[in-house]
Design an enzyme around this catalytic site. Structure first.
Site, PDB file in Angstrom:
ATOM      1  N   GLY A   1       0.829  -1.199   0.000  1.00 42.21           N
ATOM      2  CA  GLY A   1       0.000   0.000   0.000  1.00 42.21           C
ATOM      3  C   GLY A   1       0.863   1.248   0.000  1.00 42.21           C
ATOM      4  N   LEU A   2       1.358   1.611  -1.160  1.00 37.36           N
ATOM      5  CA  LEU A   2       2.288   2.740  -1.261  1.00 37.36           C
ATOM      6  C   LEU A   2       1.675   3.942  -1.976  1.00 37.36           C
ATOM      7  CD1 LEU A   2       5.557   0.820  -2.299  1.00 37.36           C
ATOM      8  CD2 LEU A   2       4.662   1.230  -0.009  1.00 37.36           C
ATOM      9  N   THR A   3       1.301   3.772  -3.246  1.00 40.36           N
ATOM     10  CA  THR A   3       0.906   4.887  -4.107  1.00 40.36           C
ATOM     11  C   THR A   3      -0.393   5.541  -3.640  1.00 40.36           C
ATOM     12  OG1 THR A   3       1.958   3.790  -5.977  1.00 40.36           O
ATOM     13  CG2 THR A   3       0.420   5.545  -6.490  1.00 40.36           C
TER      14      THR A   3
ATOM     15  N   GLY B   1       3.132   9.240  -6.192  1.00 42.66           N
ATOM     16  CA  GLY B   1       3.543   7.961  -6.757  1.00 42.66           C
ATOM     17  C   GLY B   1       5.018   7.737  -6.492  1.00 42.66           C
TER      18      GLY B   1
ATOM     19  N   ILE C   1      -3.342  -0.291  -6.161  1.00 38.27           N
ATOM     20  CA  ILE C   1      -2.836  -1.318  -5.262  1.00 38.27           C
ATOM     21  C   ILE C   1      -3.167  -2.710  -5.810  1.00 38.27           C
ATOM     22  CG2 ILE C   1      -2.758  -2.142  -2.896  1.00 38.27           C
ATOM     23  CD1 ILE C   1      -1.739   0.782  -3.414  1.00 38.27           C
TER      24      ILE C   1
ATOM     25  N   HIS D   1       4.539  -8.401 -37.760  1.00 42.84           N
ATOM     26  CA  HIS D   1       3.230  -8.992 -38.002  1.00 42.84           C
ATOM     27  C   HIS D   1       2.390  -8.187 -38.988  1.00 42.84           C
ATOM     28  CE1 HIS D   1       4.108 -11.423 -34.433  1.00 42.84           C
ATOM     29  NE2 HIS D   1       3.022 -12.132 -34.684  1.00 42.84           N
TER      30      HIS D   1
ATOM     31  N   GLU E   1       7.512   0.822 -10.219  1.00 40.91           N
ATOM     32  CA  GLU E   1       8.711   0.832  -9.359  1.00 40.91           C
ATOM     33  C   GLU E   1       9.591   2.056  -9.624  1.00 40.91           C
ATOM     34  OE1 GLU E   1       8.557  -1.205  -7.107  1.00 40.91           O
ATOM     35  OE2 GLU E   1       7.451  -2.937  -7.849  1.00 40.91           O
TER      36      GLU E   1
END
Length: 386
Positions: free
Chosen positions: A123-125, A130, A156, A339, A364
């Site tokens: 649970g960071l951003t 950010g 998250i 392709h 990250e």
């Protein structure tokens, strides 16, 4: 210098590749288009013990070395990058608890996390913070023997499946510099006031959910403060994110590998002017460039992983993450060009790779910010070149 995987690592990679070939590749495109959560694949990851890759053996985990850790994410992302994401956040959280947690916290959480019976994430951003983690606004105020948490989190992974979630907060919002007032608190699922608001719809990175969380007067026991000491949350998080950058670099290699394989196969099957398009020099140049940059990114990722084993490696992991993530996007685009019109169709794998690849240059820490991290490491003499 030896760039060869050990026999044990080669055997491990064969097991991973076999699982990916049998259990992920045949269903990934359909699951992704249906918006279906890969429950069956997750069960396979549990059976292989992969939820315990960063958990010490004494708590039931595999405790992989960093290169073997990278192999896990390289092989899984080759099949489906989203599945690698389910394991990524979980593994970083496990490492934070294993390295920085109290013995009571390790005993409480790690055995269940190692088997996958319990799940976790990070649970960071936040909506306004950010890469700049010091800009978070979520707070934890100590009242008696409980912390009261208020704030919100964004993007998250694993939020709906997490049994316990490490959440970075400000226990001292007035601290200067800000990181001295930051801590990590372990919040258990079902705690009143802790709510998953919604899943965020995304361009790619399908499979795992990415959620917005609300923490509204969430009361958490004081013993859930990671490590038992306030003000160490930034350092705890950054140490995990070094492994996180190896994770992202390895995922990038996996996406690049799949893009190369799809381009190579298609170029040999597709005919134009009465011959396979692989006979044309323009196609050969693209294949050669993709293969060359792919192998360079792979070696840089293993080099960065080896550096993590020796200690602080912010410069090495930053270099690997930057180079590998940009390689993955270039490989996806070049594979799409090989392709031709079919590369734009959802019937072909390259369309999914093209949507998944950009995330690695963002996750990250964005690549632009990571370049400043690499520069600081160079100037401080922590990372040597040449």
């Amino acid at each position: 210098m030896d760039f060869t995987l050990t026999e044990e690592q080669q055997d491990f990679r064969r097991v991973l590749r076999s699982f990916v070939e049998k259990e992920i590749i045949p269903v990934a495109r359909d699951y992704e288009h249906e918006g279906r959560y890969p429950t069956e694949i997750v069960e396979g990851l549990k059976d292989l013990g992969l939820f315990g890759i960063t958990v010490p053996e004494e708590y039931g985990g595999l405790d992989l070395d960093p290169v073997s850790f990278a192999l896990v994410f390289e092989e899984l992302a080759r099949g489906w990058m989203g599945v690698a994401g389910i394991l990524g956040s979980h593994s970083l959280s496990c490492r934070m608890i294993a390295v920085h947690g109290t013995e009571e916290q390790r005993q409480t959480y790690l055995p269940g996390l190692a088997t996958g019976e319990m799940r976790t994430g990070l649970g960071l951003t936040e909506p306004g913070a950010g890469t700049d983690m010091q800009g978070i606004l979520t707070t934890a105020r100590l009242e008696g023997d409980h912390y009261v948490l208020n704030g919100s989190k964004m993007w998250i992974t694993n939020a709906r499946y997490a049994s316990v979630l490490p959440v970075i907060v400000k226990t001292d919002p007035s601290a200067t510099p800000a990181h001295k007032g930051m801590s990590v608190i372990l919040v258990e699922a079902g705690t009143p006031g802790f709510e998953v608001l919604k899943d965020i719809d995304k361009l790619g990175y399908k499979g795992p959910e990415s959620c917005e969380l609300l923490l509204d007067n969430v009361r958490v026991p004081q013993e859930n403060l990671l490590g038992g000491v306030e003000g160490t949350g930034m350092q705890q998080t950054l140490s995990a994110l070094e492994w996180g950058r190896v994770n992202i670099a390895a995922r990038s290699v996996g996406v690049g590998q799949r893009a190369y394989e799809e381009a190579l196969r298609y170029s040999q099957e597709r005919e134009a002017f009465d011959q396979p398009i692989s006979a044309f020099q323009a196609i050969q140049l693209k294949l050669a460039s993709v293969a060359t940059n792919l192998q360079a990114a792979r070696l840089m990722t293993y080099w960065a992983a080896s550096a993590v084993r020796e200690g602080r490696a912010d410069g090495e992991t930053g270099m690997a993450k930057i180079f590998a993530s940009e390689m993955a996007l270039d490989a996806a685009i070049d594979s799409m060009k090989v392709h031709g019109g079919y590369g734009y169709s959802k019937e072909y794998e390259v369309e999914r790779l093209y949507r998944d690849a950009p995330l690695m240059s963002i996750g990250e820490g964005t690549n632009d910010v990571l370049r400043t991290v690499v520069a600081k490491s160079l100037l401080a003499g922590r990372t040597a070149v040449g």
